[in-house]
Design a protein around this motif. Structure first.
Motif, PDB file in Angstrom:
ATOM      1  N   VAL A  99      -5.021  10.459   5.677  1.00  0.00           N
ATOM      2  CA  VAL A  99      -5.222   9.210   4.949  1.00  0.00           C
ATOM      3  C   VAL A  99      -3.855   8.592   4.697  1.00  0.00           C
ATOM      4  O   VAL A  99      -2.920   9.280   4.294  1.00  0.00           O
ATOM      5  CB  VAL A  99      -5.949   9.476   3.614  1.00  0.00           C
ATOM      6  N   ASP A 100      -3.750   7.284   4.910  1.00  0.00           N
ATOM      7  CA  ASP A 100      -2.479   6.579   4.732  1.00  0.00           C
ATOM      8  C   ASP A 100      -2.388   6.012   3.321  1.00  0.00           C
ATOM      9  O   ASP A 100      -3.020   5.004   3.024  1.00  0.00           O
ATOM     10  CB  ASP A 100      -2.378   5.449   5.765  1.00  0.00           C
ATOM     11  N   PRO A 101      -1.604   6.650   2.430  1.00  0.00           N
ATOM     12  CA  PRO A 101      -1.469   6.138   1.065  1.00  0.00           C
ATOM     13  C   PRO A 101      -0.722   4.805   0.979  1.00  0.00           C
ATOM     14  O   PRO A 101      -0.742   4.160  -0.053  1.00  0.00           O
ATOM     15  CB  PRO A 101      -0.680   7.226   0.328  1.00  0.00           C
ATOM     16  N   LEU A 102      -0.061   4.379   2.053  1.00  0.00           N
ATOM     17  CA  LEU A 102       0.680   3.119   2.030  1.00  0.00           C
ATOM     18  C   LEU A 102      -0.231   1.906   2.155  1.00  0.00           C
ATOM     19  O   LEU A 102       0.179   0.797   1.812  1.00  0.00           O
ATOM     20  CB  LEU A 102       1.696   3.076   3.176  1.00  0.00           C
ATOM     21  N   ASP A 110       5.940   1.226  -6.583  1.00  0.00           N
ATOM     22  CA  ASP A 110       4.719   1.925  -6.166  1.00  0.00           C
ATOM     23  C   ASP A 110       4.728   2.208  -4.668  1.00  0.00           C
ATOM     24  O   ASP A 110       4.303   3.265  -4.218  1.00  0.00           O
ATOM     25  CB  ASP A 110       3.475   1.104  -6.528  1.00  0.00           C
ATOM     26  N   ARG A 111       5.236   1.264  -3.888  1.00  0.00           N
ATOM     27  CA  ARG A 111       5.299   1.465  -2.434  1.00  0.00           C
ATOM     28  C   ARG A 111       6.326   2.539  -2.079  1.00  0.00           C
ATOM     29  O   ARG A 111       6.126   3.319  -1.169  1.00  0.00           O
ATOM     30  CB  ARG A 111       5.622   0.161  -1.729  1.00  0.00           C
ATOM     31  N   GLU A 112       7.440   2.577  -2.797  1.00  0.00           N
ATOM     32  CA  GLU A 112       8.445   3.624  -2.566  1.00  0.00           C
ATOM     33  C   GLU A 112       7.834   5.008  -2.810  1.00  0.00           C
ATOM     34  O   GLU A 112       8.045   5.941  -2.043  1.00  0.00           O
ATOM     35  CB  GLU A 112       9.656   3.420  -3.484  1.00  0.00           C
ATOM     36  N   VAL A 113       7.078   5.126  -3.908  1.00  0.00           N
ATOM     37  CA  VAL A 113       6.432   6.406  -4.233  1.00  0.00           C
ATOM     38  C   VAL A 113       5.405   6.758  -3.161  1.00  0.00           C
ATOM     39  O   VAL A 113       5.333   7.900  -2.691  1.00  0.00           O
ATOM     40  CB  VAL A 113       5.783   6.350  -5.640  1.00  0.00           C
ATOM     41  N   ALA A 114       4.613   5.762  -2.731  1.00  0.00           N
ATOM     42  CA  ALA A 114       3.614   6.011  -1.684  1.00  0.00           C
ATOM     43  C   ALA A 114       4.292   6.416  -0.377  1.00  0.00           C
ATOM     44  O   ALA A 114       3.800   7.289   0.344  1.00  0.00           O
ATOM     45  CB  ALA A 114       2.753   4.768  -1.475  1.00  0.00           C
ATOM     46  N   ARG A 115       5.436   5.803  -0.077  1.00  0.00           N
ATOM     47  CA  ARG A 115       6.183   6.144   1.136  1.00  0.00           C
ATOM     48  C   ARG A 115       6.640   7.605   1.089  1.00  0.00           C
ATOM     49  O   ARG A 115       6.538   8.338   2.077  1.00  0.00           O
ATOM     50  CB  ARG A 115       7.385   5.202   1.273  1.00  0.00           C
ATOM     51  N   LEU A 116       7.111   8.044  -0.076  1.00  0.00           N
ATOM     52  CA  LEU A 116       7.510   9.453  -0.229  1.00  0.00           C
ATOM     53  C   LEU A 116       6.313  10.383  -0.080  1.00  0.00           C
ATOM     54  O   LEU A 116       6.428  11.468   0.503  1.00  0.00           O
ATOM     55  CB  LEU A 116       8.195   9.661  -1.578  1.00  0.00           C
TER      56      LEU A 116
END
Length: 135
Positions: A99-102, A110-116
């Motif tokens: 699943v892609d959390p991005l 929020d996107r930085e955290v999802a990228r990590l």
């Protein structure tokens, strides 16, 4: 009569030799599969399909590009490299069945955290190496 028996014997031996050459690889694979099932032979590590291998190389290359960006790099270039990285992360998640959390996460913290999170998923899946401290 003995000539016919001799000819039949030679033909049978030739057929057996040809069959051994043709079917030996399949027989070896069958014995290996049986050994793996019985726990006598260690299974081969999974081989990633070429597309996944290409995605892994792309991720590592783009990740290195991001890490090597000069502080004076124009914002447009930085955003372009980051967008390429995000797209490649999404492709890698799809290729690995993750699943892609991005997806649907707006730009920002929020996107930085999802990228990590995506990077950690792909590290756990063995697609990319873990980041080393300071990178």
């Amino acid at each position: 009569m003995s000539g016919v028996v001799y000819l039949a014997g030679v033909t049978a031996v030739a057929a057996v030799v040809i069959a051994v050459f043709l079917y030996a690889p399949a027989g070896v694979r069958a014995v290996q599969r049986l050994g793996v099932r019985r726990g006598l032979i260690a299974p081969d590590p999974p081989v990633l399909p070429p597309r996944v291998e290409r995605l892994a190389r792309d991720l590592q290359r783009i990740r290195a590009d991001l890490a090597g960006l000069d502080p004076h790099t124009p914002v447009a270039r930085r955003r372009g490299v980051l967008a390429a990285y995000d797209d490649t992360l999404a492709d890698a998640c799809r290729a690995m069945g993750l699943v892609d959390p991005l997806a649907d996460v707006p730009e920002g913290m929020d996107r930085e955290v999802a990228r990590l999170e995506v990077e950690e998923l792909l590290v756990a899946a063995g697609l990319i190496p873990a980041r080393t401290p300071g990178r």
